[in-house]
Design a protein around this motif. Structure first.
Motif, PDB file in Angstrom:
ATOM      1  N   ALA A   1       0.847  -1.106   0.110  1.00 46.30           N
ATOM      2  CA  ALA A   1       0.039   0.060   0.147  1.00 46.30           C
ATOM      3  C   ALA A   1       1.031   1.328   0.010  1.00 46.30           C
ATOM      4  O   ALA A   1       0.504   2.346  -0.535  1.00 46.30           O
ATOM      5  N   THR A   2       2.020   1.078   0.711  1.00 51.25           N
ATOM      6  CA  THR A   2       3.049   2.186   0.756  1.00 51.25           C
ATOM      7  C   THR A   2       3.587   2.646  -0.862  1.00 51.25           C
ATOM      8  O   THR A   2       3.659   3.781  -1.123  1.00 51.25           O
ATOM      9  N   LEU A   3       3.831   1.457  -1.321  1.00 47.11           N
ATOM     10  CA  LEU A   3       4.472   1.588  -2.762  1.00 47.11           C
ATOM     11  C   LEU A   3       3.480   2.293  -3.679  1.00 47.11           C
ATOM     12  O   LEU A   3       3.624   3.322  -4.402  1.00 47.11           O
ATOM     13  N   ASN A   4       2.277   1.911  -3.603  1.00 42.62           N
ATOM     14  CA  ASN A   4       1.188   2.334  -4.412  1.00 42.62           C
ATOM     15  C   ASN A   4       0.834   3.750  -3.943  1.00 42.62           C
ATOM     16  O   ASN A   4       0.711   4.488  -5.109  1.00 42.62           O
ATOM     17  N   GLY A   5       1.048   4.208  -2.819  1.00 45.19           N
ATOM     18  CA  GLY A   5       0.733   5.360  -2.458  1.00 45.19           C
ATOM     19  C   GLY A   5       1.731   6.297  -2.964  1.00 45.19           C
ATOM     20  O   GLY A   5       1.552   7.478  -3.498  1.00 45.19           O
ATOM     21  N   LYS A   6       3.199   5.852  -2.897  1.00 46.06           N
ATOM     22  CA  LYS A   6       4.341   6.707  -3.278  1.00 46.06           C
ATOM     23  C   LYS A   6       4.133   6.989  -4.785  1.00 46.06           C
ATOM     24  O   LYS A   6       4.418   8.014  -5.144  1.00 46.06           O
ATOM     25  N   ASN A   7       3.876   5.880  -5.754  1.00 43.85           N
ATOM     26  CA  ASN A   7       3.653   6.247  -7.024  1.00 43.85           C
ATOM     27  C   ASN A   7       2.611   7.209  -7.447  1.00 43.85           C
ATOM     28  O   ASN A   7       2.660   7.956  -8.218  1.00 43.85           O
ATOM     29  N   SER A   8       1.406   6.947  -6.849  1.00 46.04           N
ATOM     30  CA  SER A   8       0.481   7.769  -6.963  1.00 46.04           C
ATOM     31  C   SER A   8       0.735   9.085  -6.445  1.00 46.04           C
ATOM     32  O   SER A   8       0.350  10.274  -7.270  1.00 46.04           O
ATOM     33  N   PHE A   9       1.449   9.465  -5.444  1.00 44.59           N
ATOM     34  CA  PHE A   9       1.969  10.898  -4.906  1.00 44.59           C
ATOM     35  C   PHE A   9       2.881  11.350  -5.790  1.00 44.59           C
ATOM     36  O   PHE A   9       2.893  12.544  -6.267  1.00 44.59           O
ATOM     37  N   GLN A  10       3.805  10.635  -6.537  1.00 44.52           N
ATOM     38  CA  GLN A  10       4.616  11.098  -7.585  1.00 44.52           C
ATOM     39  C   GLN A  10       4.008  11.547  -8.714  1.00 44.52           C
ATOM     40  O   GLN A  10       4.477  12.550  -9.551  1.00 44.52           O
ATOM     41  N   ALA A  11       2.862  10.888  -9.099  1.00 47.38           N
ATOM     42  CA  ALA A  11       2.269  11.184 -10.005  1.00 47.38           C
ATOM     43  C   ALA A  11       1.383  12.413 -10.011  1.00 47.38           C
ATOM     44  O   ALA A  11       1.295  13.214 -10.880  1.00 47.38           O
ATOM     45  N   VAL A  12       0.759  12.650  -9.016  1.00 49.11           N
ATOM     46  CA  VAL A  12       0.090  14.007  -8.562  1.00 49.11           C
ATOM     47  C   VAL A  12       1.197  15.143  -8.434  1.00 49.11           C
ATOM     48  O   VAL A  12       0.919  16.074  -9.294  1.00 49.11           O
ATOM     49  N   GLN A  13       2.100  14.746  -7.998  1.00 50.43           N
ATOM     50  CA  GLN A  13       3.290  15.735  -7.931  1.00 50.43           C
ATOM     51  C   GLN A  13       3.778  16.296  -9.377  1.00 50.43           C
ATOM     52  O   GLN A  13       4.148  17.490  -9.617  1.00 50.43           O
ATOM     53  N   LYS A  14       4.056  15.278 -10.265  1.00 48.71           N
ATOM     54  CA  LYS A  14       4.514  15.605 -11.688  1.00 48.71           C
ATOM     55  C   LYS A  14       3.620  16.277 -12.249  1.00 48.71           C
ATOM     56  O   LYS A  14       4.076  17.292 -12.983  1.00 48.71           O
TER      57      LYS A  14
END
Length: 569
Positions: free
Chosen positions: A296-309
């Motif tokens: 869940a942490t990895l999914n959240g990190k990828n989503s967070f990076q996509a939003v930040q991008k």
């Protein structure tokens, strides 16, 4: 595993000390639990009776209650913070996408963008809660427990000191492997989202041409790639959890073995040995909890990076237009050498057009000639590769991607988007503060008088509400333009292309009054619009083949004559 940008979230640093204090309190009540449990068992072991153990049992119960209370307050605190942060982040994301314009949405993919804005933000919310609670626990709780074990029996602490870094090392090694897999899984998910949304949008067309089954196979293969990527990610995540459980269990067992041998030899007494042994699993618990939510942490990190991008994408906004422009009969615009080239080498080249006063400009050409590209340049949705704009007495403007220009323009696309909300909200899109009288007047001008009378302005339309026909949707777009008094520059992209001829002519009767006292740019391939236009810009493969009135071009421009003949069939 943890994105450093997470710690730059607004208000996070102010909340970190409170979360750290809760972690310290949790550590103390865990030690208290171990102390009272060891005290009660030692008392019973020495045969002192149950009554002597009751104070210790009560103390254990109080510590247990306090531990749960700390967890409750931390969870509630983080839930509130993560929820508020996710709402603000989604608002920022949508506002950013709106500023970047439709070209960005097209490039990223509507499905991918929708996924990021909905489930992606939900993953970020979970990510914030997990990282802030479990990472701080993983740092603070083991240190305080280790200090307590050192005080109780320093020799037992050696086992904990040696095994904890090994567990961390294995978690890092497996973490890097899982991170790569998770990134591939997230990319597959985004592709699947785009494919699925495209299929929903084009299902009628696909069925019409008998290609729906082929596209269904394409979606199947894409979903299989996503499933495979997910299973590979889960296998590494499960392996990581198993490795941490193995090392922590082995460490506790090793510690228990040596404590037992030393107890038998009388080197250590029962109370410190028992309390140290009770604390040993608690020492590894934060690390195991973090590993259990690793996926869940990895999914959240990828989503967070996509939003930040998306949030970090440069808007390319120009600030040369100091205020919204109200077009008058004295206003003027000149396009000088305007060029836009895409990677495919398509686009428009060297557009030179001069316009003055209230003018109706038609942009015509065959499919792929560059009509939409030129309209995107005029709307500010796209920045030119070269060339400049000249508006009134302003200096050269390199791009119309300017907030004040956007406030000056009304845009009517081929397919009008109807928001899930009331009819009033949809009609007053450009003018949210408009009165009901003004909204009803605009609806009447657009030919929506009967619809307003039958439904009322408070009727829900769009998703979850009343469905509108294609003609009614286009009339909503017209009403928005009629209502906007301060926007008298209008751009229309094939506004009646998808309608039947009868509805199209009805819509046209409503559109023509809208053109009065305005600057109008109309991209079209419909012949019946051209006689009403003051100026026609003819495009072919991105090049301007002619500029003039309909009658002038019909009399002297060979390509225009050929184009008109082809349109007539």
């Amino acid at each position: 595993m943890i994105d450093k940008a997470l710690f730059k979230l607004p208000g996070l640093r102010k909340r970190m000390p409170f979360i750290a204090i809760l972690a310290i309190l949790q550590s103390l009540v865990i030690i208290g639990q171990a102390f009272f449990m060891a005290t009660a068992i030692t008392s019973l072991w020495h045969g002192k009776g149950v009554k002597t153990a009751i104070p210790a049992i009560v103390g254990f119960a109080i510590c247990f209650f306090c531990r749960e209370l700390v967890n409750f307050f931390r969870q509630r605190f983080l839930d509130k913070f993560a929820y508020q942060t996710s709402i603000e982040m989604r608002t920022e994301l949508l506002d950013k996408v709106f500023k970047l314009g439709p070209n960005f949405s097209t490039g990223m993919g509507s499905g991918s963008l929708t996924t990021t804005a909905i489930s992606g933000i939900e993953d970020v919310e979970t990510y914030i809660k997990l990282v802030l609670s479990k990472v701080l626990n993983m740092v603070i709780v083991p240190m305080i427990i280790l200090l307590a074990v050192i005080i109780l029996d320093w020799k037992s602490s050696i086992v904990l000191i040696l095994t904890f870094p090994i567990s961390i090392l294995f978690m890092i090694i497996l973490g890097y492997a899982a991170e790569g897999r998770a990134s591939k899984q997230y990319d597959s998910y985004q592709i699947l989202s785009n494919h699925f949304l495209d299929s929903l949008r084009g299902i009628a067309t696909l069925k019409y041409f008998g290609r729906s089954k082929d596209y269904a196979n394409s979606i199947y293969h894409t979903s299989e790639r996503f499933r495979t990527a997910t299973m590979k990610t889960l296998s590494i995540a499960i392996l990581s959890t198993f490795a941490l459980d193995f090392f922590s269990t082995l460490s506790v067992a090793t510690m228990a073995l040596f404590l037992g041998l030393r107890l038998m030899d009388g080197i250590v007494t029962l109370f410190p040995a028992l309390m140290a042994l009770i604390l040993a699993p608690e020492y590894f618990l934060p690390l195991r909890e973090f590993a259990s939510d690793y996926h869940a942490t990895l999914n959240g990190k990828n989503s967070f990076q996509a939003v930040q991008k998306v949030l970090d994408t440069d808007e390319g906004l120009s600030e040369q237009i100091k205020a919204p422009i109200l077009w008058t009969d004295q206003s003027s615009m000149r396009l000088s050498g305007l060029t836009k080239k895409y990677e495919t080498n398509r686009g428009v080249s060297d557009v030179n057009v001069s316009i003055s006063g209230f003018t109706k400009v038609a942009i015509v050409g065959a499919s792929g000639s560059g009509k939409s590209t030129l309209l995107n340049l005029l709307s500010g949705f796209s920045n030119p590769t070269s060339g400049t704009y000249h508006i009134n007495e302003m200096d050269e403007i390199p791009s119309l991607n300017d907030l004040n220009w956007r406030k000056s323009v009304s845009f009517i696309p081929q397919n009008t988007y109807i928001f899930a909300g009331t009819l009033r909200m949809n009609l007053s899109f450009y003018e949210p503060e408009a009165t009901d009288e003004a909204i009803i007047w605009a609806a009447k001008q657009a030919g929506l008088e009967k619809l307003v009378d039958s439904l009322g302005l408070d009727c829900l339309i769009g998703a979850g509400g009343r469905t509108l026909s294609g003609g009614q949707m286009q009339r909503v777009a017209l009403a928005r333009a009629f209502l906007s008094k301060d926007r008298n520059i209008i751009l229309l992209d094939e506004p009646t292309a998808h309608l039947d001829i009868e509805t199209e002519l009805e819509i046209k009767e409503s559109i023509l009054p809208l053109f009065d006292d305005k600057l109008v740019f109309l991209a079209t391939h419909r012949l019946h619009w051209l006689p009403q236009m003051d100026l026609v810009v003819v495009l072919s493969d991105g090049n301007v083949e002619g500029v003039g009135s309909h009658q002038e071009l019909l009399a002297s421009n060979a390509y225009y004559q050929k184009l008109i003949a082809e349109m007539r069939g």
